[in-house]
Motif scaffolding. Structure first.
Motif, PDB file in Angstrom:
ATOM      1  N   CYS A 252       1.066  -1.472   0.359  1.00 52.33           N
ATOM      2  CA  CYS A 252      -0.138  -0.588  -0.398  1.00 52.33           C
ATOM      3  C   CYS A 252       0.523   1.295  -0.096  1.00 52.33           C
ATOM      4  N   VAL A 253       0.856   2.182  -1.484  1.00 53.21           N
ATOM      5  CA  VAL A 253       1.791   3.015  -0.849  1.00 53.21           C
ATOM      6  C   VAL A 253       1.023   4.378  -0.923  1.00 53.21           C
ATOM      7  N   TYR A 254       1.326   5.297   0.170  1.00 50.37           N
ATOM      8  CA  TYR A 254       0.356   6.486   0.346  1.00 50.37           C
ATOM      9  C   TYR A 254       1.198   7.952  -0.325  1.00 50.37           C
ATOM     10  N   CYS A 255       0.851   7.997  -1.537  1.00 50.88           N
ATOM     11  CA  CYS A 255       1.046   9.104  -2.784  1.00 50.88           C
ATOM     12  C   CYS A 255       0.768  10.648  -2.369  1.00 50.88           C
ATOM     13  N   ALA A 256      -0.644  10.624  -1.880  1.00 49.86           N
ATOM     14  CA  ALA A 256      -1.423  11.577  -2.343  1.00 49.86           C
ATOM     15  C   ALA A 256      -0.989  12.599  -1.236  1.00 49.86           C
ATOM     16  N   GLY A 257      -0.641  13.794  -1.983  1.00 45.86           N
ATOM     17  CA  GLY A 257      -0.586  15.534  -1.279  1.00 45.86           C
ATOM     18  C   GLY A 257      -0.609  16.357  -1.641  1.00 45.86           C
ATOM     19  N   ILE A 258      -0.994  17.312  -0.469  1.00 47.08           N
ATOM     20  CA  ILE A 258      -0.913  18.746  -1.163  1.00 47.08           C
ATOM     21  C   ILE A 258       0.066  20.251  -0.371  1.00 47.08           C
TER      22      ILE A 258
ATOM     23  N   ALA B 176      -6.589  21.619   5.460  1.00 42.68           N
ATOM     24  CA  ALA B 176      -6.870  20.870   4.164  1.00 42.68           C
ATOM     25  C   ALA B 176      -5.703  19.895   4.204  1.00 42.68           C
ATOM     26  N   VAL B 177      -4.394  21.182   4.443  1.00 44.62           N
ATOM     27  CA  VAL B 177      -3.309  20.136   4.378  1.00 44.62           C
ATOM     28  C   VAL B 177      -2.568  19.096   4.982  1.00 44.62           C
ATOM     29  N   PHE B 178      -2.909  19.371   6.302  1.00 44.72           N
ATOM     30  CA  PHE B 178      -2.915  18.123   7.371  1.00 44.72           C
ATOM     31  C   PHE B 178      -4.138  17.462   7.501  1.00 44.72           C
ATOM     32  N   GLU B 179      -5.372  17.621   6.341  1.00 47.40           N
ATOM     33  CA  GLU B 179      -5.928  16.354   6.455  1.00 47.40           C
ATOM     34  C   GLU B 179      -5.548  15.369   5.440  1.00 47.40           C
ATOM     35  N   VAL B 180      -5.204  15.887   4.329  1.00 46.00           N
ATOM     36  CA  VAL B 180      -4.984  15.098   2.939  1.00 46.00           C
ATOM     37  C   VAL B 180      -3.572  14.819   3.568  1.00 46.00           C
ATOM     38  N   ASN B 181      -2.774  15.529   3.898  1.00 52.33           N
ATOM     39  CA  ASN B 181      -0.830  14.379   3.666  1.00 52.33           C
ATOM     40  C   ASN B 181      -0.872  13.992   5.291  1.00 52.33           C
ATOM     41  N   LEU B 182      -1.136  14.526   5.924  1.00 56.60           N
ATOM     42  CA  LEU B 182      -1.001  13.797   7.604  1.00 56.60           C
ATOM     43  C   LEU B 182      -2.573  12.917   8.348  1.00 56.60           C
ATOM     44  N   ILE B 183      -3.777  13.365   8.312  1.00 54.82           N
ATOM     45  CA  ILE B 183      -4.693  12.572   8.567  1.00 54.82           C
ATOM     46  C   ILE B 183      -4.687  11.530   7.462  1.00 54.82           C
ATOM     47  N   GLY B 184      -5.293  11.583   6.691  1.00 54.67           N
ATOM     48  CA  GLY B 184      -4.970  10.940   5.363  1.00 54.67           C
ATOM     49  C   GLY B 184      -4.087   9.308   5.521  1.00 54.67           C
ATOM     50  N   LEU B 185      -2.695   9.698   5.484  1.00 55.15           N
ATOM     51  CA  LEU B 185      -2.237   8.642   6.263  1.00 55.15           C
ATOM     52  C   LEU B 185      -2.936   7.636   7.589  1.00 55.15           C
ATOM     53  N   VAL B 186      -2.860   8.626   8.766  1.00 52.29           N
ATOM     54  CA  VAL B 186      -3.423   8.046   9.679  1.00 52.29           C
ATOM     55  C   VAL B 186      -4.552   6.758   9.196  1.00 52.29           C
ATOM     56  N   ARG B 187      -5.779   7.156   8.466  1.00 54.44           N
ATOM     57  CA  ARG B 187      -6.493   6.429   8.800  1.00 54.44           C
ATOM     58  C   ARG B 187      -6.233   5.867   7.316  1.00 54.44           C
ATOM     59  N   THR B 188      -5.405   5.528   6.705  1.00 53.55           N
ATOM     60  CA  THR B 188      -5.030   4.223   5.373  1.00 53.55           C
ATOM     61  C   THR B 188      -4.532   4.012   6.526  1.00 53.55           C
ATOM     62  N   VAL B 189      -3.787   4.181   7.447  1.00 51.25           N
ATOM     63  CA  VAL B 189      -3.534   2.249   7.841  1.00 51.25           C
ATOM     64  C   VAL B 189      -3.925   2.044   9.053  1.00 51.25           C
ATOM     65  N   SER B 190      -4.695   2.723   9.594  1.00 52.66           N
ATOM     66  CA  SER B 190      -6.110   2.262  10.029  1.00 52.66           C
ATOM     67  C   SER B 190      -6.491   1.540   9.755  1.00 52.66           C
ATOM     68  N   LEU B 191      -6.870   1.209   8.367  1.00 52.65           N
ATOM     69  CA  LEU B 191      -7.748   0.431   7.270  1.00 52.65           C
ATOM     70  C   LEU B 191      -6.856  -0.403   6.891  1.00 52.65           C
ATOM     71  N   VAL B 192      -6.170  -0.318   6.691  1.00 53.39           N
ATOM     72  CA  VAL B 192      -5.496  -1.304   5.581  1.00 53.39           C
ATOM     73  C   VAL B 192      -4.145  -1.724   6.694  1.00 53.39           C
ATOM     74  N   LEU B 193      -2.990  -1.440   7.773  1.00 49.24           N
ATOM     75  CA  LEU B 193      -2.986  -2.414   9.004  1.00 49.24           C
ATOM     76  C   LEU B 193      -2.841  -3.457   9.061  1.00 49.24           C
ATOM     77  N   PRO B 194      -3.735  -3.174  10.852  1.00 47.97           N
ATOM     78  CA  PRO B 194      -4.611  -4.966  10.681  1.00 47.97           C
ATOM     79  C   PRO B 194      -4.316  -5.898   9.949  1.00 47.97           C
ATOM     80  N   GLY B 195      -5.269  -5.698   8.796  1.00 48.64           N
ATOM     81  CA  GLY B 195      -4.940  -6.940   7.369  1.00 48.64           C
ATOM     82  C   GLY B 195      -3.494  -7.829   7.095  1.00 48.64           C
ATOM     83  N   MET B 196      -2.465  -6.838   7.127  1.00 48.96           N
ATOM     84  CA  MET B 196      -1.190  -6.744   7.105  1.00 48.96           C
ATOM     85  C   MET B 196      -1.084  -7.138   8.227  1.00 48.96           C
ATOM     86  N   LEU B 197      -0.879  -7.130   8.982  1.00 51.60           N
ATOM     87  CA  LEU B 197      -0.210  -7.730  10.573  1.00 51.60           C
ATOM     88  C   LEU B 197      -1.009  -9.014  10.712  1.00 51.60           C
TER      89      LEU B 197
END
Ligand SMILES: NC(=O)c1ccc[n+]([C@@H]2O[C@H](COP(=O)([O-])OP(=O)(O)OC[C@H]3O[C@@H](n4cnc5c(N)ncnc54)[C@H](OP(=O)(O)O)[C@@H]3O)[C@@H](O)[C@H]2O)c1
Length: 230
Positions: free
Chosen positions: A73-79, A93-114
């Motif tokens: 999973c690669v998080y490339c989104a950014g503004i 919006a900069v914090f929401e897309v760059n940082l919170i979006g990443l944290v949100r993605t991790v919360s969705l993807v990492l549990p399955g990987m673990l």
């Protein structure tokens, strides 16, 4: 066939990386606010804003489709926005897309990987993560948060079969790079080649080009000294 989700891939580095992975035989799902120029049997795209309620559903669909679990999973989104004192809310919006979006993605993807005991998560931070960026404070501060989060996460999961990589480029020739002077700038295709190396080697931190890091270190020294002067 290895499976990847690339978030923020309608353009720029994410688009170049998606093209490169498809050429190497990967199956890819992309996510961005605009349609992707890519089509093909091994590619599908979700048009969704990371900040919207629909984002979780789009990632869930991509994970479901992968079935046996995703490999990458690669998080490339950014503004990035220059500071505008009449519209400081743009920084949110900069914090929401760059940082919170990443944290949100991790919360969705990492549990399955673990749970699967395998997988690789890559986040695109920036060499600007340690720079006091007077023109765009929110950009560098959001990148500082990304780098710190990704690298600590990498250490936290290192014994569980899952890898996390923090990628730190200097200037890359995309619509995001707006500065008049862009020393040591690389193409989006070169950036994608560097990222394929990360997919292969799975380092915790990847910085390129290092000459830019040295230049930023010097420039940042000047800014740090300025903070000491009243
Ligand atoms: N270019 C550089 O000099 C440079 C240097 C170091 C690090 N980086 C980092 O690399 C990453 C990619 O940058 P880039 O240069 O490739 O920029 P880019 O060409 O502007 O691409 C950014 C991608 O993010 C997507 N995106 C932005 N906001 C979104 C949202 N709210 N929801 C969903 N998708 C969104 C965009 O698609 P839509 O607009 O279609 O949504 C686009 O596909 C960024 O994190 C950037 O900070 C860039």
């Amino acid at each position: 066939m290895p499976q990847a989700i690339i978030i923020g891939n309608s353009d720029g580095i994410g688009l170049a990386l998606t093209t490169a992975l498809l050429e190497k035989g990967w199956d890819v799902t992309g996510i961005s606010r605009s349609q992707s120029p890519i089509t093909g049997d091994r590619y599908r795209h979700h048009v969704v804003d990371i900040r919207s309620d629909e984002y979780d559903g789009a990632v869930a669909q991509a994970l479901d489709r992968a079935g046996r679990g995703i490999d990458l999973c690669v998080y490339c989104a950014g503004i990035g926005e220059e500071i505008d004192f009449d519209h400081l809310d743009a920084d949110i919006a900069v914090f929401e897309v760059n940082l919170i979006g990443l944290v949100r993605t991790v919360s969705l993807v990492l549990p399955g990987m673990l749970a699967a005991g395998r997988g690789h998560l890559i986040g695109l931070s920036s060499q600007g993560d340690s720079f006091l960026n007077v023109d765009a404070p929110s950009y560098s501060a959001s990148k500082a948060g990304m780098s710190s989060y990704l690298e600590a996460l990498a250490l936290a999961v290192r014994n569980r079969g899952v890898f996390v990589t923090n990628v730190r480029f200097g200037f890359v020739a995309t619509k995001m790079a707006k500065a008049d002077t862009r020393p040591f700038e690389i193409s989006a295709e070169k950036a994608a080649t560097c990222m394929l190396r990360c997919v292969d080697k799975r380092p915790i931190r990847y910085t390129y080009p290092r000459r830019m890091a040295a230049l930023l270190w010097l420039a940042n020294g000047i800014n740090r000294v300025r903070t000491w002067v009243k």
